[in-house]
Design a protein around this motif. Structure first.
Motif, short mmCIF file in Angstrom:
data_model
loop_
_atom_site.label_atom_id
_atom_site.label_comp_id
_atom_site.label_asym_id
_atom_site.label_seq_id
_atom_site.Cartn_x
_atom_site.Cartn_y
_atom_site.Cartn_z
N LEU A 17 -22.97 -55.99 5.76
CA LEU A 17 -21.52 -55.85 5.68
C LEU A 17 -21.21 -54.71 4.74
O LEU A 17 -21.90 -54.50 3.74
CB LEU A 17 -20.87 -57.14 5.17
CG LEU A 17 -20.99 -58.39 6.05
CD1 LEU A 17 -20.40 -59.60 5.34
CD2 LEU A 17 -20.29 -58.18 7.39
N ASP A 18 -20.16 -53.98 5.05
CA ASP A 18 -19.78 -52.82 4.25
C ASP A 18 -18.33 -52.96 3.78
O ASP A 18 -17.44 -53.27 4.58
CB ASP A 18 -19.94 -51.54 5.08
CG ASP A 18 -19.60 -50.29 4.28
OD1 ASP A 18 -19.87 -50.27 3.07
OD2 ASP A 18 -19.08 -49.33 4.88
N ILE A 19 -18.10 -52.77 2.49
CA ILE A 19 -16.73 -52.76 1.96
C ILE A 19 -16.14 -51.38 2.21
O ILE A 19 -16.64 -50.37 1.69
CB ILE A 19 -16.71 -53.08 0.45
CG1 ILE A 19 -17.25 -54.49 0.20
CG2 ILE A 19 -15.29 -52.97 -0.11
CD1 ILE A 19 -17.41 -54.85 -1.27
N THR A 20 -15.12 -51.30 3.03
CA THR A 20 -14.56 -50.01 3.42
C THR A 20 -13.32 -49.62 2.62
O THR A 20 -12.96 -48.45 2.57
CB THR A 20 -14.21 -50.00 4.92
OG1 THR A 20 -13.29 -51.07 5.20
CG2 THR A 20 -15.45 -50.18 5.77
N ASN A 21 -12.65 -50.60 2.00
CA ASN A 21 -11.45 -50.27 1.22
C ASN A 21 -11.06 -51.44 0.33
O ASN A 21 -11.26 -52.60 0.68
CB ASN A 21 -10.28 -49.93 2.15
CG ASN A 21 -9.11 -49.31 1.40
OD1 ASN A 21 -9.31 -48.46 0.53
ND2 ASN A 21 -7.91 -49.75 1.69
N ILE A 22 -10.51 -51.12 -0.84
CA ILE A 22 -9.91 -52.09 -1.75
C ILE A 22 -8.56 -51.52 -2.17
O ILE A 22 -8.49 -50.40 -2.66
CB ILE A 22 -10.77 -52.34 -2.99
CG1 ILE A 22 -12.17 -52.84 -2.60
CG2 ILE A 22 -10.11 -53.36 -3.92
CD1 ILE A 22 -13.13 -52.96 -3.77
N SER A 23 -7.49 -52.28 -1.95
CA SER A 23 -6.17 -51.74 -2.27
C SER A 23 -5.19 -52.86 -2.57
O SER A 23 -5.38 -54.01 -2.15
CB SER A 23 -5.63 -50.90 -1.11
OG SER A 23 -5.47 -51.70 0.05
N GLU A 24 -4.12 -52.51 -3.33
CA GLU A 24 -3.06 -53.48 -3.56
C GLU A 24 -2.15 -53.51 -2.34
O GLU A 24 -1.82 -52.46 -1.76
CB GLU A 24 -2.24 -53.11 -4.79
CG GLU A 24 -1.16 -54.14 -5.12
CD GLU A 24 -0.35 -53.81 -6.36
OE1 GLU A 24 0.53 -54.61 -6.72
OE2 GLU A 24 -0.59 -52.73 -6.96
N VAL A 25 -1.77 -54.70 -1.92
CA VAL A 25 -0.86 -54.85 -0.78
C VAL A 25 0.54 -54.55 -1.23
O VAL A 25 1.02 -55.09 -2.23
CB VAL A 25 -0.94 -56.28 -0.21
CG1 VAL A 25 0.03 -56.45 0.95
CG2 VAL A 25 -2.36 -56.60 0.24
N ASN A 26 1.22 -53.64 -0.50
CA ASN A 26 2.59 -53.30 -0.86
C ASN A 26 3.49 -54.51 -0.70
O ASN A 26 3.59 -55.09 0.38
CB ASN A 26 3.10 -52.15 0.03
CG ASN A 26 2.40 -50.84 -0.27
OD1 ASN A 26 2.02 -50.59 -1.41
ND2 ASN A 26 2.21 -50.01 0.74
N ASN A 27 4.14 -54.89 -1.77
CA ASN A 27 5.00 -56.07 -1.76
C ASN A 27 6.10 -55.86 -2.79
O ASN A 27 5.82 -55.57 -3.96
CB ASN A 27 4.20 -57.34 -2.07
CG ASN A 27 4.96 -58.60 -1.70
OD1 ASN A 27 6.18 -58.67 -1.87
ND2 ASN A 27 4.24 -59.59 -1.21
N GLU A 28 7.33 -55.99 -2.34
CA GLU A 28 8.45 -55.79 -3.25
C GLU A 28 8.53 -56.88 -4.31
O GLU A 28 9.08 -56.67 -5.39
CB GLU A 28 9.77 -55.75 -2.45
CG GLU A 28 9.86 -54.56 -1.51
CD GLU A 28 11.16 -54.55 -0.72
OE1 GLU A 28 11.95 -55.50 -0.89
OE2 GLU A 28 11.37 -53.60 0.05
N LYS A 29 8.00 -58.06 -4.03
CA LYS A 29 8.06 -59.17 -4.97
C LYS A 29 6.84 -59.13 -5.89
O LYS A 29 5.72 -59.37 -5.47
CB LYS A 29 8.10 -60.51 -4.22
CG LYS A 29 9.33 -60.68 -3.34
CD LYS A 29 9.29 -62.03 -2.64
CE LYS A 29 10.52 -62.22 -1.74
NZ LYS A 29 10.49 -63.53 -1.02
#
Length: 266
Positions: free
Chosen positions: A167-179
């Motif tokens: 398995l390969d980790i392709t991305n780590i990011s914060e989910v855009n959320n106004e709250k």
């Protein structure tokens, strides 16, 4: 004059051995077939009825795919490019599980002579509860509800030569959320191996200003080869500061780990 309304409610239960309020259990809930093209392979699944009533199930097949967010989508049998529904058969199209007894169902897979020697295939065998006379009698005097259940049995085929788990980790990011109170971090994963991969995904945060460590609840996944899945971790409320985020994938049956890091500022 009154209108008779039949209302049927179906609950689909898959990946769980506890069904019908503990009265019916199925073991296993996943069957993994392997073999060479042209070979016939059989396996057995057991339904146990601990209740005081008989249950009757109709058997039918579906294809399924897992979307990137992990949601499972069911399709008509034979419509998926990775379908093996036409390879699978049982001796009966309907089975009765008497009260206080068990029923063994033999599942046969006839691997086609021209089957790919590298492609992993999958399908689902559904056991759909059929209403009995006692159930139907409840709705004869007006609006009634019959609660029925579908038990899903996952069926997989893996060619004998497919042994690579990766398995390969392709991305780590914060989910855009106004709250700000509902912040999440998403970890995107690709199965670059050639076999089904069960794994646990963990995510940890370390405050690089004061050393505070936060370990979030782990999430279990199961991925077919050459598929993508994104798992989301809910972050604690009122998180503030500079953090190092670390994603860790632990693959079942392997000591091999996958680790990804990303810096965050909340």
């Amino acid at each position: 004059m009154h209108k008779l309304i039949h209302l049927f409610i179906f609950f689909i239960l898959t990946g769980s051995s506890s069904l019908l309020a503990q009265s019916i259990s199925m073991s296993p809930t996943r069957l993994f077939f392997t073999g060479n093209p042209g070979e016939k392979v059989t396996k057995t699944v057991t339904l146990q009825n601990s209740s005081d009533k008989d249950y009757v199930f109709n058997l039918n097949y579906k294809d399924w795919i897992r979307e990137e967010d992990g949601n499972k989508v069911y399709l008509d049998a034979g419509s998926s490019k990775t379908s093996n529904a036409s390879w699978v058969s049982t001796l009966e199209n309907a089975v009765t599980v008497p009260a206080k007894s068990t029923k063994e169902i033999v599942i046969t897979m006839q691997i086609p002579a021209n089957a790919s020697k590298s492609a992993v295939t999958n399908s689902m065998l559904f056991f759909t509860q059929l209403p009995q006379q006692a159930d139907k009698a409840r709705i004869q005097n007006g609006i009634g509800i019959i609660t029925l259940f579908e038990v899903g049995l996952h069926i997989f085929y893996t060619p004998p030569g497919n042994q690579t788990k990766s398995l390969d980790i392709t991305n780590i990011s914060e989910v855009n959320n106004e709250k700000a109170a509902n912040r999440k971090v998403a970890v995107s994963i690709h199965n670059d191996g050639n076999t089904i991969n069960d794994a646990t995904v963990e995510f940890e945060l370390t405050n690089t200003d004061n050393g505070q460590e936060i370990k979030l609840p782990a999430i279990s996944i199961s991925m077919l080869p050459d598929t993508n899945q994104t798992v989301q971790f809910s972050l604690p409320e009122n998180l503030s500061g500079n953090f190092l985020g670390v994603a860790i994938i632990k693959m079942a049956g392997s000591n091999d780990l996958r680790v990804g890091e990303k810096n965050f500022k909340f």
